[in-house]
Design a protein around this motif. Structure first.
Motif, PDB file in Angstrom:
ATOM      1  N   ASN A 192      25.773  30.110  45.055  1.00 47.98           N
ATOM      2  CA  ASN A 192      25.249  29.577  46.324  1.00 47.98           C
ATOM      3  C   ASN A 192      25.167  30.634  47.415  1.00 47.98           C
ATOM      4  N   THR A 193      24.917  31.874  47.033  1.00 50.71           N
ATOM      5  CA  THR A 193      24.774  32.932  48.032  1.00 50.71           C
ATOM      6  C   THR A 193      23.916  34.049  47.471  1.00 50.71           C
ATOM      7  N   ASP A 194      23.216  34.730  48.355  1.00 52.75           N
ATOM      8  CA  ASP A 194      22.432  35.887  47.946  1.00 52.75           C
ATOM      9  C   ASP A 194      23.152  37.193  48.270  1.00 52.75           C
ATOM     10  N   LYS A 195      24.334  37.074  48.845  1.00 53.35           N
ATOM     11  CA  LYS A 195      25.063  38.243  49.315  1.00 53.35           C
ATOM     12  C   LYS A 195      25.987  38.776  48.234  1.00 53.35           C
ATOM     13  N   GLU A 196      25.923  40.095  48.025  1.00 57.05           N
ATOM     14  CA  GLU A 196      26.838  40.759  47.104  1.00 57.05           C
ATOM     15  C   GLU A 196      27.925  41.464  47.909  1.00 57.05           C
ATOM     16  N   VAL A 197      29.148  41.373  47.460  1.00 58.57           N
ATOM     17  CA  VAL A 197      30.275  41.954  48.200  1.00 58.57           C
ATOM     18  C   VAL A 197      31.190  42.707  47.245  1.00 58.57           C
ATOM     19  N   TYR A 198      31.845  43.739  47.779  1.00 55.30           N
ATOM     20  CA  TYR A 198      32.838  44.446  46.974  1.00 55.30           C
ATOM     21  C   TYR A 198      34.120  43.639  46.830  1.00 55.30           C
ATOM     22  N   GLU A 199      34.432  42.860  47.864  1.00 53.01           N
ATOM     23  CA  GLU A 199      35.660  42.065  47.842  1.00 53.01           C
ATOM     24  C   GLU A 199      35.297  40.591  47.861  1.00 53.01           C
ATOM     25  N   LEU A 200      35.604  39.927  46.777  1.00 51.39           N
ATOM     26  CA  LEU A 200      35.326  38.503  46.660  1.00 51.39           C
ATOM     27  C   LEU A 200      36.620  37.734  46.900  1.00 51.39           C
ATOM     28  N   LYS A 201      36.574  36.795  47.835  1.00 48.50           N
ATOM     29  CA  LYS A 201      37.769  35.995  48.117  1.00 48.50           C
ATOM     30  C   LYS A 201      37.567  34.579  47.577  1.00 48.50           C
ATOM     31  N   GLY A 202      38.543  34.159  46.787  1.00 46.01           N
ATOM     32  CA  GLY A 202      38.496  32.819  46.221  1.00 46.01           C
ATOM     33  C   GLY A 202      39.616  31.952  46.757  1.00 46.01           C
ATOM     34  N   GLN A 203      39.322  30.705  46.964  1.00 44.29           N
ATOM     35  CA  GLN A 203      40.316  29.762  47.456  1.00 44.29           C
ATOM     36  C   GLN A 203      40.647  28.751  46.376  1.00 44.29           C
ATOM     37  N   ALA A 204      41.931  28.521  46.203  1.00 40.06           N
ATOM     38  CA  ALA A 204      42.398  27.523  45.240  1.00 40.06           C
ATOM     39  C   ALA A 204      43.016  26.362  46.005  1.00 40.06           C
ATOM     40  N   LYS A 205      42.445  25.188  45.850  1.00 41.39           N
ATOM     41  CA  LYS A 205      42.925  24.005  46.550  1.00 41.39           C
ATOM     42  C   LYS A 205      43.709  23.106  45.598  1.00 41.39           C
ATOM     43  N   SER A 206      44.739  22.481  46.139  1.00 42.08           N
ATOM     44  CA  SER A 206      45.549  21.511  45.388  1.00 42.08           C
ATOM     45  C   SER A 206      46.051  22.087  44.063  1.00 42.08           C
ATOM     46  N   ALA A 207      46.572  23.304  44.118  1.00 39.29           N
ATOM     47  CA  ALA A 207      47.083  23.938  42.899  1.00 39.29           C
ATOM     48  C   ALA A 207      48.435  23.376  42.496  1.00 39.29           C
ATOM     49  N   PHE A 208      49.290  23.100  43.482  1.00 37.14           N
ATOM     50  CA  PHE A 208      50.621  22.525  43.257  1.00 37.14           C
ATOM     51  C   PHE A 208      51.404  23.300  42.180  1.00 37.14           C
ATOM     52  N   ILE A 209      51.673  24.565  42.513  1.00 30.50           N
ATOM     53  CA  ILE A 209      52.399  25.439  41.594  1.00 30.50           C
ATOM     54  C   ILE A 209      53.885  25.366  41.930  1.00 30.50           C
ATOM     55  N   LYS A 210      54.666  24.889  41.005  1.00 26.42           N
ATOM     56  CA  LYS A 210      56.095  24.741  41.250  1.00 26.42           C
ATOM     57  C   LYS A 210      56.814  26.087  41.155  1.00 26.42           C
ATOM     58  N   SER A 211      58.040  26.093  41.644  1.00 27.13           N
ATOM     59  CA  SER A 211      58.853  27.313  41.648  1.00 27.13           C
ATOM     60  C   SER A 211      58.956  27.895  40.247  1.00 27.13           C
ATOM     61  N   GLY A 212      58.623  29.196  40.120  1.00 24.26           N
ATOM     62  CA  GLY A 212      58.740  29.884  38.834  1.00 24.26           C
ATOM     63  C   GLY A 212      57.564  29.697  37.905  1.00 24.26           C
ATOM     64  N   ASP A 213      56.640  28.809  38.230  1.00 24.92           N
ATOM     65  CA  ASP A 213      55.502  28.541  37.335  1.00 24.92           C
ATOM     66  C   ASP A 213      54.368  29.538  37.551  1.00 24.92           C
ATOM     67  N   THR A 214      53.539  29.666  36.504  1.00 27.00           N
ATOM     68  CA  THR A 214      52.299  30.430  36.599  1.00 27.00           C
ATOM     69  C   THR A 214      51.128  29.450  36.658  1.00 27.00           C
ATOM     70  N   TYR A 215      50.011  29.978  37.183  1.00 22.50           N
ATOM     71  CA  TYR A 215      48.853  29.102  37.367  1.00 22.50           C
ATOM     72  C   TYR A 215      47.590  29.948  37.312  1.00 22.50           C
ATOM     73  N   GLY A 216      46.499  29.313  36.815  1.00 23.13           N
ATOM     74  CA  GLY A 216      45.198  29.970  36.829  1.00 23.13           C
ATOM     75  C   GLY A 216      44.503  30.007  35.492  1.00 23.13           C
ATOM     76  N   LYS A 217      45.185  29.646  34.440  1.00 28.38           N
ATOM     77  CA  LYS A 217      44.576  29.676  33.114  1.00 28.38           C
ATOM     78  C   LYS A 217      43.452  28.648  33.038  1.00 28.38           C
ATOM     79  N   ASN A 218      42.306  29.117  32.491  1.00 26.28           N
ATOM     80  CA  ASN A 218      41.125  28.253  32.344  1.00 26.28           C
ATOM     81  C   ASN A 218      40.633  27.702  33.676  1.00 26.28           C
ATOM     82  N   ALA A 219      40.851  28.472  34.732  1.00 24.00           N
ATOM     83  CA  ALA A 219      40.343  28.093  36.056  1.00 24.00           C
ATOM     84  C   ALA A 219      39.961  29.381  36.780  1.00 24.00           C
ATOM     85  N   GLY A 220      39.129  29.242  37.773  1.00 21.39           N
ATOM     86  CA  GLY A 220      38.771  30.451  38.503  1.00 21.39           C
ATOM     87  C   GLY A 220      37.509  30.290  39.316  1.00 21.39           C
ATOM     88  N   TRP A 221      36.807  31.408  39.496  1.00 17.27           N
ATOM     89  CA  TRP A 221      35.657  31.439  40.398  1.00 17.27           C
ATOM     90  C   TRP A 221      34.462  32.026  39.650  1.00 17.27           C
TER      91      TRP A 221
END
Length: 365
Positions: free
Chosen positions: A290-319
């Motif tokens: 949804n953009t025509d702009k190319e950038v060197y630094e891409l910022k992604g936002q993760a909403k409602s991740a609910f990562i508990k203490s000590g847990d990892t997150y992000g597998k099979n998800a992303g931008w």
């Protein structure tokens, strides 16, 4: 009858005395006497009633007032009268409003000289207490027109400058030995305010500035390592995931970033920064949906991740990105985190990471 005669004689004597006084009274002398006695109301009355509108008498009265002021100034300089006495007399003459301009000038001269005398005495006292910097500052206010103290002040300033400079360098040696370069530079700044052209201080300042710069660089590197190791949500891996070989418009490539929660709180939302590199380690621009702009630094936002203490997150998800442009390497860094308790953490390591990697080639391993 005799009583009446004696009463008449007495009256005639009084009248004769009054007439004699009026005839023989000299208004100039009366004026001068009132001035010398500092009788302001009497002085003004005599002037208004017996001198005013007589040009010759007016000029004489003004000359007398000016002479009195000059003599008062001279007596003050000769120390035959003190400042309080001189100031009182000068103010009295000023209050007559007869020679206002001249009076203001002489009063200002006496005030300046009094301040100069005071500055010398203060400087002399501070010198005796080995308060060299304060003594110099005070003595520098002694005026060149102050014939009594100016030469003395210059000699004392020279002596105090030598003593002050020695005290500065003694203290600089201590501070440098303790690597308190900031304090040492502050001391030199203070010294240069009083000794602005001192070559030794200027050379020492240049040397200490170099030491301080190196010290700051070391401190910055130590702090960088500290905040890097203290990241609350750590990006532990970033990779490109090809969702489809044939239907990229429907299933575009995706950047997957794995993060790990190093706190005892639950992560609700977070923002992550992502950088891409080719096979030679040079930075690549990324283009999100949804953009025509190319950038060197891409910022992604993760909403409602609910990562508990000590847990990892992000597998099979992303931008998703529109095209991978020969991406070989991806790196990521967490920018900001919002926890379920409402608190927010801003990653202090991120600015260092950004400065080191954004639009920069990957460092060789």
């Amino acid at each position: 009858m005799k009583g009446l005669i004696w009463g008449s004689v007495a009256l005639l004597v009084v009248i004769a005395s009054v007439l004699t006084y009026l005839l023989l009274s000299d208004p100039d002398q009366d004026f001068e006497k009132a001035v010398k006695n500092e009788k302001l109301e009497q002085t003004i009355t005599i002037y208004n009633n017996k001198i005013k509108d007589n040009d010759k008498k007016e000029r004489k009265a003004e000359r007398f007032l000016l002479t009195e002021m000059l003599q008062t100034k001279k007596s003050f300089l000769n120390k035959t009268i003190d400042y309080h006495t001189a100031s009182k007399k000068l103010k009295f003459i000023y209050d007559t409003q007869l020679i206002t301009e001249e009076a203001e000038k002489i009063i200002a001269e006496v005030e300046r000289l009094h301040a100069s005398h005071t500055a010398y005495k203060k400087g002399e006292e501070l010198s005796g207490k080995s308060k060299h910097d304060e003594a110099i500052a005070a003595l520098q206010h002694v005026l060149s027109e102050d014939k009594e103290y100016f030469s003395k002040a210059q000699k004392l300033i020279e002596a105090e400058q030598v003593a002050y400079k020695k005290a500065i360098f003694d203290e600089l040696d201590k501070l440098s030995g303790q690597e308190k370069y900031e304090d040492a530079l502050s001391l030199i700044k203070k010294g240069l305010a009083l000794l602005p052209d001192d070559k030794d201080l200027l050379i020492k300042r240049a040397s200490l500035e170099q030491f301080r710069e190196e010290q700051l660089e070391t401190e910055d590197l130590l702090y960088k390592d500290k905040v890097k190791n203290d990241q609350q949500l750590l990006a532990i891996n970033a990779q490109l995931v090809e969702q489809s070989d044939d239907f990229k418009q429907i299933y575009p490539d995706m950047i997957e970033v794995m993060v790990e929660n190093h706190t005892d709180k639950t992560v609700k939302n977070y923002t992550v920064s992502i950088l891409a590199y080719d096979d030679k380690g040079f930075p690549l621009k990324l283009k999100g949906p949804n953009t025509d702009k190319e950038v060197y630094e891409l910022k992604g936002q993760a909403k409602s991740a609910f990562i508990k203490s000590g847990d990892t997150y992000g597998k099979n998800a992303g931008w998703t990105i529109i095209e991978n442009a020969n991406i070989k390497t991806l790196i990521a860094c967490v920018v900001e985190v919002e926890y379920t308790d409402g608190t927010v953490w801003e990653n202090e390591y991120y600015p260092y990471w950004q400065e080191e990697f954004v639009e920069q080639p990957l460092p060789s391993e």
